[in-house]
Scaffold this active site. Sequence first.
Site, short mmCIF file in Angstrom:
data_model
loop_
_atom_site.label_atom_id
_atom_site.label_comp_id
_atom_site.label_asym_id
_atom_site.label_seq_id
_atom_site.Cartn_x
_atom_site.Cartn_y
_atom_site.Cartn_z
N GLU A 1 -15.19 36.60 -7.09
CA GLU A 1 -14.78 35.99 -8.37
C GLU A 1 -16.85 35.41 -7.90
OE1 GLU A 1 -12.40 33.34 -8.43
OE2 GLU A 1 -10.75 35.35 -6.94
N CYS B 1 -4.40 28.20 0.57
CA CYS B 1 -5.28 28.75 -0.25
C CYS B 1 -5.42 30.58 -0.73
CB CYS B 1 -6.83 28.55 0.17
SG CYS B 1 -8.47 29.86 -0.91
N CYS C 1 -11.29 35.56 3.11
CA CYS C 1 -11.90 34.67 4.32
C CYS C 1 -11.17 34.24 5.90
CB CYS C 1 -11.61 33.17 3.55
SG CYS C 1 -12.39 31.66 4.68
N CYS D 1 -6.78 28.93 5.40
CA CYS D 1 -5.85 27.26 5.05
C CYS D 1 -4.62 27.77 4.04
CB CYS D 1 -6.68 26.92 4.04
SG CYS D 1 -8.52 26.09 4.71
N CYS E 1 -20.10 28.58 -8.99
CA CYS E 1 -19.57 28.22 -8.19
C CYS E 1 -19.96 29.72 -7.14
CB CYS E 1 -18.10 27.77 -8.69
SG CYS E 1 -17.23 28.16 -6.93
N CYS F 1 -10.13 29.01 -6.23
CA CYS F 1 -11.14 29.49 -5.21
C CYS F 1 -10.26 30.80 -4.85
CB CYS F 1 -12.02 29.51 -4.25
SG CYS F 1 -10.38 29.15 -2.32
#
Length: 382
Positions: A91, A126, A119, A123, A112, A369
Amino acid sequence: MLADIKSQTAEELQAQFRLWQQPAYRLWQLLEWLYAHRSTSWDAMTNLPKALRGQLRTHYSLGALELLRKQGSRDTTQKFLWRLKDHSLIESVLIPASPSLYGEPSDRHTLCVSTQVGCAYGCRFCASGLEGFKRNLRVEEIVEQVLAVERWNAQESSRSQVESSKPDATQPATGNSQPATDHRLISNLVIMGMGEPLANYDNLLKALKILNAPWGAGIGARKITLSTSGLAPQIRKLADEPLQFRLAISLHGATDVVRDRIMPVNRKYPLRELVAACDYYQHKQGRMITFEYILIAGVNDGLEQAGPLAALARRLSAKVNLIPYNTVQGLPWERPSEQAQEAFLKALQKQKVTVTLRREKGHDIDAACGQLRLRTEREMVA
Ligand code: SAH
Ligand code: SF4
């Protein structure tokens, strides 16, 4: 596999052009096709001799991102979902600098960008980390996010100019001599999309060099903000780089107890180490650091966090950005009430911290995100 032409710096291409005994001006012509006209085919590069175009074609690939989905409308926050060659999804989010408050469309935009597919840092709050880590983005995949959005914008502009019979006053000015396709839309970058930027250090830095270069996308280093969840050794490495980027730390907790609970990276680099690395960064780069602090109800929004947060901010002369949490489907976390947000803001202001409370742009279009990708992937399996 061929190297992509947009993974190469001007110096690297120059070395190749020398081997081919091409005059220097040919290189500048090529770079203009790539970064001013954002060409996606060798055949479009009509002022390059056919033989040179043939050599380029056999030495380099010329990739472009494929737009799979777009959300949002012009002059608001817009989200782009791209499909990569291996069918991975990433994205980018385009944010106007000042939404058209007075009916004037803003011509300064922030993009962005993502740096990884997924990832690895997981976290708890997220969406990007929810399905784990797939791979690092390549240099050209980072660079292309900027070019592809500008290419899309140029196409939209020329389409709406064709559609309207009278001169169109609502389109951004493109300058007198520049063709619409060469207009630069993006003046600022935030490296806050999917992925942990500093875990893809080498590719990211090379991409930023290309995006910063006058022959590339021409985006000033001071207009580029990198956000990290707190990779202390890479923060120190970044401090030693010649290019001066802005640094944002995803803090989200002002004590190890809170941070450990929501950010596994804190077990590896606890606050003491993170703060020491930030100190070093500030000392070397002389730049102000920003703390990003998402407010999650009942997790980190208690007023007892405001004291330690203010102490950290004062110690590093850091600015604090409070961001109300964007709910993620499938995760239990929630944003605090507006009253609780304001109370936290006031508590910091009282302690003389420079602090802002972001009234989220784009909450309604999954702007945080990883969320559009997550939703699309879920829809595709459903
Ligand atoms: N990995 C880097 C950069 C990408 S995340 C980092 O963590 O800093 C960009 C920012 O969005 C981070 O501050 C991250 O904590 C925040 N974020 C992630 N999920 C969010 C959500 N659901 N609502 C609001 N902010 C979120
Ligand atoms: Fe990764 Fe950043 Fe999301 Fe943490 S907040 S999982 S580091 S993208």
